[in-house]
Design an enzyme around this catalytic site. Structure first.
Site, PDB file in Angstrom:
ATOM      1  N   HIS A 123       0.762  -1.249  -0.326  1.00 31.36           N
ATOM      2  CA  HIS A 123      -0.308   0.091  -0.072  1.00 31.36           C
ATOM      3  C   HIS A 123       1.098   0.844  -0.271  1.00 31.36           C
ATOM      4  O   HIS A 123       0.354   2.248  -0.261  1.00 31.36           O
ATOM      5  CB  HIS A 123      -0.964  -0.149   1.024  1.00 31.36           C
ATOM      6  N   ASP A 180      -6.121   5.714   2.805  1.00 36.19           N
ATOM      7  CA  ASP A 180      -6.521   3.514   2.414  1.00 36.19           C
ATOM      8  C   ASP A 180      -7.507   3.067   2.698  1.00 36.19           C
ATOM      9  O   ASP A 180      -8.378   3.504   3.563  1.00 36.19           O
ATOM     10  CB  ASP A 180      -5.240   2.513   2.714  1.00 36.19           C
TER      11      ASP A 180
END
Length: 481
Positions: free
Chosen positions: A21, A132
């Site tokens: 990520h 996120d």
């Protein structure tokens, strides 16, 4: 928001604390900065080290670009986590019994960031927050200060659409067994999958309840940023924007924006091998003669499986670079057949730990990629123009495999049947040999290679004035005005 056409767009990026990520988020922040925006990345003290060196290099090369890091406190021990547990790598680098407990605890502990995020949004008032998917509370925090929150999933349209159609229609409930194939309803392309290949969807479990929060937060957000390009998955980009979530922008593949040696070499952790020596080894091989094997930053295979991979690679006769993740607590290497490294000397290289993946994939000697189908790896393989051997392990990786094997037709499945979190479905050496040879040799292999090369050309065109370039333009215009 100001209507001044000359002011800079200010974007705050908040990645989940996992390499898969953080790496694309860094690429994304650099991209926005290179297009005139001010980028701020939020992270924790330990994770800030991943960003610092690449950002310093980027700013030295581009003094007028604005990009910085804001560090948030994450008191692990106070939150019930082990000291230093600021990254999923802490608890996925071994197969210990408390791994599942730590995973859930880690995900839930990120809510501690909410107050710090609210203070930052109140004082800086950015134009938007790209947070996120695993921070569902970020939408509510942003709403307080009228800051649009965009979601970054870190995967592509295809898996998002597949997951949506299965969630809405529940086709897995009407088949006779968990291994019986079914077509995903409503999804373009007649995509076939089994219940065993879908991530566990127990909505009554603690993780299931957390994922419901994630989906609800998606719907309330101002849209989605997708690391993909239109030409890779046009039917699914259209489906997502018309059926799933109306607002989405594709701006990838993000890895393509790393053009220099240092940029490619510095992505993620420090490589466990000297990058120059690695490239020298590849230079000594003929073009299209080396297969690259890597299962990402989370998958953690058992010794028995690693032994089978080694035996399969040796039998295949192919030149290879094989990345094997270092497992904490395992000192003795019992996963290699006796005398293996001596027998494959000159033909094979084992990298224990972290590899300079993009450098290897982009090298002319590399001819194929054995991958776990994590989205970052898959996109990097696409951008390098490589056919793939697909070996999904967990999460949305089986969906990604279907994109490669059933839609793009640039890959061969190794035959994994089960979504088993991180340890992988057991695959025999015979299946490894068969898949490697199938992706490298024969008329169908040549056709796959041609399709893969065309996709790489499309990926490059998308970011150089094409679909991704234009979608990013649209995003910047909308959130600046």
């Amino acid at each position: 928001m100001s209507s001044d056409p000359h002011r800079k767009l200010h974007v705050v990026f908040f990645p989940f604390m996992a390499y898969g990520h953080m790496i694309p988020t860094l690429d994304m922040a650099k991209l926005f900065s290179s297009r005139g925006a001010k980028s701020t990345i939020l992270t924790t003290p330990l994770n800030s080290k991943i960003f610092q060196k690449p950002i310093e290099r980027f700013k030295n090369l581009n003094p007028s670009f604005e990009i910085d890091i804001q560090i948030f406190d994450f008191p692990c021990v106070d939150l019930g986590l082990p000291e230093g547990c600021e990254n999923v790598d802490f608890f996925t680098s071994n197969n210990n019994d408390d791994r599942q407990y730590l995973t859930l605890k880690f995900f839930k502990s990120t809510r501690f960031f909410k107050d710090q995020l609210e203070k930052l949004l109140e004082t800086t008032r950015p134009d938007c927050l790209i947070a996120d998917m695993f921070f569902p509370w970020a939408t509510e925090a942003a709403e307080k200060f009228n800051v649009p929150r965009l979601v970054f999933h870190g995967t592509g349209y295809f898996s998002l659409c597949s997951e949506y159609c299965i969630r809405v229609h529940n086709p897995q409930n009407i088949v006779a067994s968990r291994y019986e194939p079914f077509v995903i309803p409503d999804l373009p392309g007649n995509i076939v999958i089994t219940q065993e290949q879908i991530a566990d969807r127990d909505e009554e479990s603690e993780m299931g309840k957390f994922m419901i929060e994630v989906k609800e937060s998606d719907v309330k957000s101002s849209g989605v940023i997708v690391n993909s390009f239109y030409e890779l998955e046009p039917d699914y980009a259209d489906f997502y924007k018309s059926v799933v979530l109306k607002r989405a922008w594709h701006i990838g593949p993000l890895s393509v924006y790393n053009r220099g040696f240092e940029e490619k070499a510095e992505r993620g952790k420090k490589a466990s091998i000297n990058e120059v020596e690695c490239l020298k080894w590849l230079d000594s091989k003929k073009p299209d003669s080396v297969i690259y094997i890597s299962f990402g930053s989370v998958a953690c295979f058992k010794n028995e499986q690693l032994f089978e991979i080694a035996a399969g690679l040796e039998t295949s006769g192919a030149n290879f670079i094989w990345v094997v993740r270092k497992n904490i607590g395992i000192e003795k290497e019992e996963w290699l057949p006796e005398g293996f490294e001596e027998r494959v000397k000159g033909k094979g290289m084992i990298i224990r730990g972290w590899a300079p993946q993009v450098l290897i994939l982009d090298h002319q000697a590399t001819c194929g990629f054995v991958t776990h189908c994590g989205w970052n790896s898959l996109l990097e393989g696409v951008a390098a123009g490589l056919p793939m051997v697909t070996w999904p392990v967990a999460a949305e990786q089986f969906y990604n495999e279907k994109l490669v094997t059933q839609v793009l037709r640039t890959g061969v499945s190794v035959g994994a049947k089960k979504n088993v979190r991180t340890t992988g479905d057991f695959i025999s050496r015979e299946k490894v040999v068969k898949a490697v040879r199938e992706v490298l040799v024969g008329e169908e292999a040549d056709e796959r290679r041609e399709r893969a090369k065309k996709l790489a050309e499309m990926a490059k065109a998308a970011v150089e004035g094409g679909s991704s370039f234009n979608d990013l333009n649209s995003f910047i215009e909308e959130f600046t005005s």
